[in-house]
Design a protein around this motif. Structure first.
Motif, PDB file in Angstrom:
ATOM      1  N   UNK A 285       0.842  -1.201   0.000  1.00 19.81           N
ATOM      2  CA  UNK A 285       0.000   0.000   0.000  1.00 19.81           C
ATOM      3  C   UNK A 285       0.876   1.251   0.000  1.00 19.81           C
ATOM      4  N   UNK A 286       0.594   2.152  -0.940  1.00 17.79           N
ATOM      5  CA  UNK A 286       1.346   3.392  -1.049  1.00 17.79           C
ATOM      6  C   UNK A 286       2.653   3.267  -1.804  1.00 17.79           C
ATOM      7  N   UNK A 287       2.951   2.059  -2.315  1.00 16.82           N
ATOM      8  CA  UNK A 287       4.204   1.861  -3.027  1.00 16.82           C
ATOM      9  C   UNK A 287       4.190   2.607  -4.355  1.00 16.82           C
ATOM     10  N   UNK A 288       5.202   3.414  -4.581  1.00 15.32           N
ATOM     11  CA  UNK A 288       5.344   4.111  -5.856  1.00 15.32           C
ATOM     12  C   UNK A 288       5.402   3.101  -6.989  1.00 15.32           C
ATOM     13  N   UNK A 289       4.721   3.408  -8.091  1.00 12.77           N
ATOM     14  CA  UNK A 289       4.744   2.553  -9.269  1.00 12.77           C
ATOM     15  C   UNK A 289       3.606   1.568  -9.350  1.00 12.77           C
ATOM     16  N   UNK A 290       2.832   1.418  -8.253  1.00 10.61           N
ATOM     17  CA  UNK A 290       1.699   0.486  -8.236  1.00 10.61           C
ATOM     18  C   UNK A 290       0.398   1.279  -8.282  1.00 10.61           C
ATOM     19  N   UNK A 291      -0.450   0.932  -9.236  1.00 12.09           N
ATOM     20  CA  UNK A 291      -1.701   1.657  -9.430  1.00 12.09           C
ATOM     21  C   UNK A 291      -2.896   0.987  -8.763  1.00 12.09           C
ATOM     22  N   UNK A 292      -2.834  -0.327  -8.546  1.00 11.26           N
ATOM     23  CA  UNK A 292      -4.024  -1.037  -8.068  1.00 11.26           C
ATOM     24  C   UNK A 292      -3.623  -2.239  -7.242  1.00 11.26           C
ATOM     25  N   UNK A 293      -4.297  -2.408  -6.097  1.00 10.37           N
ATOM     26  CA  UNK A 293      -4.166  -3.589  -5.251  1.00 10.37           C
ATOM     27  C   UNK A 293      -5.541  -4.242  -5.148  1.00 10.37           C
TER      28      UNK A 293
END
Length: 396
Positions: A285-293
């Motif tokens: 959660x909140x990781x740069x580069x990730x758009x969707x979990x």
């Protein structure tokens, strides 16, 4: 790219493994397999019948029919539902190839619609409705990765246009909509028992689920060379099967034996998958580069998800795949190219850019290692590697 000592020393994390759970289940599996060998019937036998009854009880299906793969289950379901030459079936463009190829193998034409933009990766009802013609006979949503398609909207679409609602619920075991199991919200659905599935065999196996007596009877005939029961007569002239021969799609009893043992721990495995999805979410959660979990995607209140695949949408997807592979971390790309742009289906009616959500999604989605045997230490390894990549590790 050179790895640091600590990176190189980290143990590999395979994309899928069932070694530990299989070892734990082996005594139970062995009992079932020995029963197959003692009886001497290796397909369409007693273990298959036991599995059909067990899955029917688990899902609430009136009929559960074992076949030799999830793909065959789709083909036979379509044929048993009366789909054939001259018919069109609306399917999503973002799904595994078998969704479309099964329609083709049934003699019909797949028509590709876009998926929703809300992260459920499912057939968009508005896109599908725009494609309905006088040749449209069915709409076939797919329940992908962790939750069902929006079945309220799709059921209403099918009702308005008098279409068959058939479900590609190959990944859907355990998923329910208002308490109704995936595959039973329309005329019928399927299950795949491919080894990586939530309930997986050691090879190919599949099942048709339906509450429709006529579809069940016709699918049972089709899977066994057109035979009914133990008779040697190969039946023609039954409803829409007139002049249509059956095929050999009997389930292997050894696979049924494995599945009977694994079915006893299915709910525990589903619960473990939920825990692992939460562990991934917490770390990413909140990781740069990730758009969707996946657990953060809004879902209808009626939908009961089951986490089969942990899928994220990321920037620089292909570079990330290479970076993780260099660290011994397995991944899977779902799906590299949408179906309407596959060479065998590409045509002027669906040029590139015509189904934008599916096309964009194919460029961003990535599945991380995810299975009940996975440990939280392994989740840590994966998530640290993802963080390293977006912190500039790919440039080292």
């Amino acid at each position: 790219m050179a790895l640091t000592h600590s990176e190189a020393a980290a143990p590999p994390v395979p994309f899928f493994s069932q070694a530990r759970s299989f070892t734990e289940l082996w005594p139970q599996i062995s009992d079932h397999i020995n029963a197959v060998f003692d009886r001497g019937k290796y397909s369409h036998g007693r273990q298959v019948g036991q599995l059909e009854r067990a899955v029917a009880e688990y899902t609430g299906a009136r009929h559960a029919l074992g076949v030799n793969s999830g793909t065959d289950a789709l083909v036979l379901l379509l044929r048993a539902a009366g789909i054939g030459p001259g018919d069109e079936v609306i399917v999503p463009a973002f799904t595994f190839f078998a969704t479309a190829s099964s329609v083709t193998m049934a003699g019909a034409r797949p028509v590709f619609a876009d998926i929703t933009a809300d992260g459920d990766y499912a057939l968009d009802a508005e896109s599908a409705e725009a494609l309905v013609t006088e040749r449209t006979r069915a709409v076939m949503p797919v329940h992908l990765f962790h939750q069902l398609a929006a079945m309220d909207k799709l059921t209403e679409l099918a009702r308005r246009h008098d279409l068959k609602l058939l479900e590609d619920s190959a990944e859907g075991i355990g998923m329910r909509w208002d308490g109704v199991h995936a595959g039973l919200l329309g005329a019928g659905g399927v299950l795949s028992f491919f080894p990586t599935k939530t309930l997986g065999a050691l090879g190919d196996a599949g099942m048709i689920l339906t509450d429709d007596d006529d579809i069940a009877q016709q699918a049972a005939i089709l899977r066994h060379h057109g035979r009914m029961g133990k008779t040697l007569d190969h039946i023609a002239g039954i409803s829409n099967l007139s002049g249509v021969s059956g095929t050999n799609s009997k389930m292997d009893d050894v696979q049924a034996a494995v599945l009977l043992a694994k079915l006893t721990r299915l709910d525990a495995d589903i619960a473990r998958r939920r825990e692992l999805a939460a562990a991934y979410d917490e770390r990413l959660r909140g990781q740069e580069g990730i758009h969707s979990l996946p657990r953060l995607v809004p879902r209808p209140a009626q939908a009961d998800p089951v986490f089969y695949v942990y899928l994220i949408e990321v920037e620089k997807r292909d570079e990330l795949v290479e970076f993780l592979a260099a660290r011994g971390i397995g991944t899977e790309t779902y799906y590299p190219r949408p179906l309407h742009l596959q060479p065998c289906y590409a045509g002027p009616e669906h040029p590139e850019g015509s189904l934008p959500v599916a096309e964009r999604t194919c460029k961003r989605t990535l599945a991380l290692p995810f299975y009940p045997d996975l440990t939280e230490d392994q989740v840590d390894i994966v998530c640290r590697a993802v963080a390293d990549f977006y912190a500039g590790g790919a440039d080292r």
